[in-house]
Design a protein around this motif. Sequence first.
Motif, PDB file in Angstrom:
ATOM      1  N   LEU A 117     -25.222 -42.723 -27.343  1.00  0.00           N
ATOM      2  CA  LEU A 117     -25.524 -43.046 -28.998  1.00  0.00           C
ATOM      3  C   LEU A 117     -25.230 -41.511 -30.083  1.00  0.00           C
ATOM      4  CD1 LEU A 117     -29.097 -45.072 -28.209  1.00  0.00           C
ATOM      5  CD2 LEU A 117     -26.640 -45.472 -28.319  1.00  0.00           C
ATOM      6  N   GLY A 118     -25.927 -40.788 -29.647  1.00  0.00           N
ATOM      7  CA  GLY A 118     -25.637 -39.471 -30.025  1.00  0.00           C
ATOM      8  C   GLY A 118     -24.494 -39.538 -30.723  1.00  0.00           C
ATOM      9  N   LEU A 119     -23.556 -39.102 -29.548  1.00  0.00           N
ATOM     10  CA  LEU A 119     -22.142 -38.259 -29.508  1.00  0.00           C
ATOM     11  C   LEU A 119     -21.485 -39.754 -30.583  1.00  0.00           C
ATOM     12  CD1 LEU A 119     -21.751 -37.370 -26.044  1.00  0.00           C
ATOM     13  CD2 LEU A 119     -21.799 -36.132 -28.992  1.00  0.00           C
ATOM     14  N   VAL A 120     -21.666 -40.792 -30.195  1.00  0.00           N
ATOM     15  CA  VAL A 120     -20.874 -41.520 -31.279  1.00  0.00           C
ATOM     16  C   VAL A 120     -21.731 -41.978 -32.605  1.00  0.00           C
ATOM     17  CG1 VAL A 120     -20.318 -44.422 -31.324  1.00  0.00           C
ATOM     18  CG2 VAL A 120     -20.280 -43.589 -29.242  1.00  0.00           C
ATOM     19  N   VAL A 121     -22.438 -41.305 -32.726  1.00  0.00           N
ATOM     20  CA  VAL A 121     -22.792 -41.747 -33.896  1.00  0.00           C
ATOM     21  C   VAL A 121     -22.238 -40.685 -34.919  1.00  0.00           C
ATOM     22  CG1 VAL A 121     -25.239 -41.035 -35.436  1.00  0.00           C
ATOM     23  CG2 VAL A 121     -25.107 -43.416 -33.864  1.00  0.00           C
ATOM     24  N   LYS A 122     -22.219 -38.953 -34.003  1.00  0.00           N
ATOM     25  CA  LYS A 122     -22.277 -37.787 -34.509  1.00  0.00           C
ATOM     26  C   LYS A 122     -20.258 -38.296 -34.904  1.00  0.00           C
ATOM     27  CE  LYS A 122     -21.337 -32.835 -34.371  1.00  0.00           C
ATOM     28  NZ  LYS A 122     -21.366 -32.037 -33.146  1.00  0.00           N
ATOM     29  N   HIS A 123     -19.376 -38.508 -34.144  1.00  0.00           N
ATOM     30  CA  HIS A 123     -18.990 -38.524 -34.369  1.00  0.00           C
ATOM     31  C   HIS A 123     -17.729 -39.448 -34.684  1.00  0.00           C
ATOM     32  CE1 HIS A 123     -17.859 -34.649 -32.096  1.00  0.00           C
ATOM     33  NE2 HIS A 123     -18.650 -34.841 -30.600  1.00  0.00           N
ATOM     34  N   LYS A 124     -18.820 -40.842 -35.097  1.00  0.00           N
ATOM     35  CA  LYS A 124     -18.393 -42.139 -35.511  1.00  0.00           C
ATOM     36  C   LYS A 124     -16.508 -43.179 -34.817  1.00  0.00           C
ATOM     37  CE  LYS A 124     -19.927 -41.248 -40.456  1.00  0.00           C
ATOM     38  NZ  LYS A 124     -20.889 -40.443 -39.946  1.00  0.00           N
ATOM     39  N   GLU A 125     -17.290 -42.758 -33.581  1.00  0.00           N
ATOM     40  CA  GLU A 125     -15.820 -43.365 -33.232  1.00  0.00           C
ATOM     41  C   GLU A 125     -16.606 -43.824 -31.534  1.00  0.00           C
ATOM     42  OE1 GLU A 125     -13.023 -41.181 -33.790  1.00  0.00           O
ATOM     43  OE2 GLU A 125     -13.269 -39.702 -31.407  1.00  0.00           O
TER      44      GLU A 125
END
Length: 131
Positions: free
Chosen positions: A25-33
Amino acid sequence: MSDYSAEKIQGWAQLDDEPRFEAFLGLVVKHKEVWALSDDEGCLMVAMEDENCLPLWPLEIYAQQAVAEEWEGFSPLKITLDNFYENWAPGMSGDEIAAAVFPNDEGSCTVLDSEELAVTLKLQAKKAPIA
């Protein structure tokens, strides 16, 4: 991905399902992909928990590792977060395809409805993203 050390990348992959889901969740939100796998015939689908699932990873490196380890012939497919919200989540839900979130080497992962994943990602976006 050069943003993270090899140790950090390996560490996230080795977490138990729940903390690995939180890292996703955190990584996807940070990188927007988000990353899936595809070939000439479409996206990789797997059967998990009696459901058809689309495996999703938070970083390209994990999708690349999955290709190298298990799904030769597939390529990483980047899906922007906006595209996931607008097209993929509703389409997956309509086709009754669940999300297999951040599968590890043994195939263990969190499985949930794509619309539920989209809502969870939107809620995560209101929090601080992963460092």
